[in-house]
Write a protein that holds these residues in place. Sequence first.
Motif, short mmCIF file in Angstrom:
data_model
loop_
_atom_site.label_atom_id
_atom_site.label_comp_id
_atom_site.label_asym_id
_atom_site.label_seq_id
_atom_site.Cartn_x
_atom_site.Cartn_y
_atom_site.Cartn_z
N GLN A 38 0.82 -1.22 0.00
CA GLN A 38 0.00 0.00 0.00
C GLN A 38 0.85 1.27 0.00
OE1 GLN A 38 -2.86 0.04 3.18
NE2 GLN A 38 -3.52 2.11 2.75
N ALA A 39 2.08 1.17 0.47
CA ALA A 39 2.97 2.34 0.54
C ALA A 39 4.35 1.95 0.00
CB ALA A 39 3.06 2.84 1.97
N PRO A 40 4.46 1.77 -1.32
CA PRO A 40 5.74 1.35 -1.88
C PRO A 40 6.81 2.42 -1.74
CG PRO A 40 4.20 1.95 -3.62
CD PRO A 40 3.44 1.98 -2.34
N GLY A 41 8.06 1.97 -1.70
CA GLY A 41 9.19 2.88 -1.58
C GLY A 41 9.37 3.73 -2.83
N PRO A 42 10.16 4.77 -2.71
CA PRO A 42 10.37 5.71 -3.82
C PRO A 42 10.87 5.05 -5.10
CG PRO A 42 11.35 6.55 -1.80
CD PRO A 42 10.88 5.17 -1.51
N GLU A 43 11.62 3.97 -4.98
CA GLU A 43 12.15 3.29 -6.15
C GLU A 43 11.05 2.65 -7.01
OE1 GLU A 43 11.88 0.19 -2.94
OE2 GLU A 43 12.48 2.29 -3.02
N LEU A 44 9.84 2.52 -6.46
CA LEU A 44 8.72 1.91 -7.19
C LEU A 44 7.67 2.93 -7.64
CD1 LEU A 44 8.21 -1.23 -4.93
CD2 LEU A 44 9.28 -1.14 -7.19
N HIS A 45 7.83 4.18 -7.28
CA HIS A 45 6.81 5.18 -7.60
C HIS A 45 6.54 5.31 -9.09
CE1 HIS A 45 7.07 7.48 -3.50
NE2 HIS A 45 6.84 6.20 -3.36
N THR A 46 7.57 5.27 -9.90
CA THR A 46 7.38 5.42 -11.35
C THR A 46 6.55 4.28 -11.92
OG1 THR A 46 9.44 6.65 -11.57
CG2 THR A 46 8.56 5.65 -13.57
N VAL A 47 6.85 3.04 -11.52
CA VAL A 47 6.10 1.91 -12.07
C VAL A 47 4.68 1.85 -11.52
CG1 VAL A 47 8.09 0.51 -12.72
CG2 VAL A 47 7.15 0.28 -10.41
N VAL A 48 4.48 2.32 -10.31
CA VAL A 48 3.12 2.37 -9.76
C VAL A 48 2.28 3.40 -10.52
CG1 VAL A 48 1.73 2.96 -7.73
CG2 VAL A 48 3.76 1.53 -7.48
N ARG A 49 2.85 4.55 -10.78
CA ARG A 49 2.13 5.56 -11.56
C ARG A 49 1.80 5.04 -12.96
NH1 ARG A 49 6.29 9.01 -9.37
NH2 ARG A 49 5.46 10.10 -7.56
N GLU A 50 2.75 4.35 -13.58
CA GLU A 50 2.52 3.77 -14.90
C GLU A 50 1.39 2.73 -14.85
OE1 GLU A 50 4.82 1.30 -18.42
OE2 GLU A 50 5.99 2.07 -16.74
N SER A 51 1.40 1.91 -13.82
CA SER A 51 0.34 0.91 -13.65
C SER A 51 -1.02 1.56 -13.56
CB SER A 51 0.59 0.07 -12.40
OG SER A 51 1.77 -0.67 -12.51
N ALA A 52 -1.11 2.65 -12.81
CA ALA A 52 -2.38 3.36 -12.68
C ALA A 52 -2.82 3.95 -14.02
CB ALA A 52 -2.27 4.46 -11.63
N MET A 53 -1.86 4.46 -14.79
CA MET A 53 -2.19 5.07 -16.08
C MET A 53 -2.67 4.04 -17.10
SD MET A 53 0.60 8.16 -16.67
CE MET A 53 1.53 7.09 -17.71
#
Length: 65
Positions: A38-53
């Motif tokens: 639920q609260a991924p580290g900064p190194e995963l933020h880009t891929v999480v945003r891409e997943s949402a998009m």
Amino acid sequence: MKVEVDVPKCVASGQCVLIAPEVFDQRDEDGMVVLLDQAPGPELHTVVRESAMVCPAAAIHVVES
């Protein structure tokens, strides 16, 4: 960053799992999204945003902190 998923909206496309397997998985019985972190580290933020998009059902919501 906080990640939220709306499981009833999920269409089980699996795009989120392909992009960010550290954060998302799918249930074996129906392929619906499972949030692993639920609260991924900064190194995963880009891929999480891409997943949402790319989520075809817009079932992934990112809340920036």
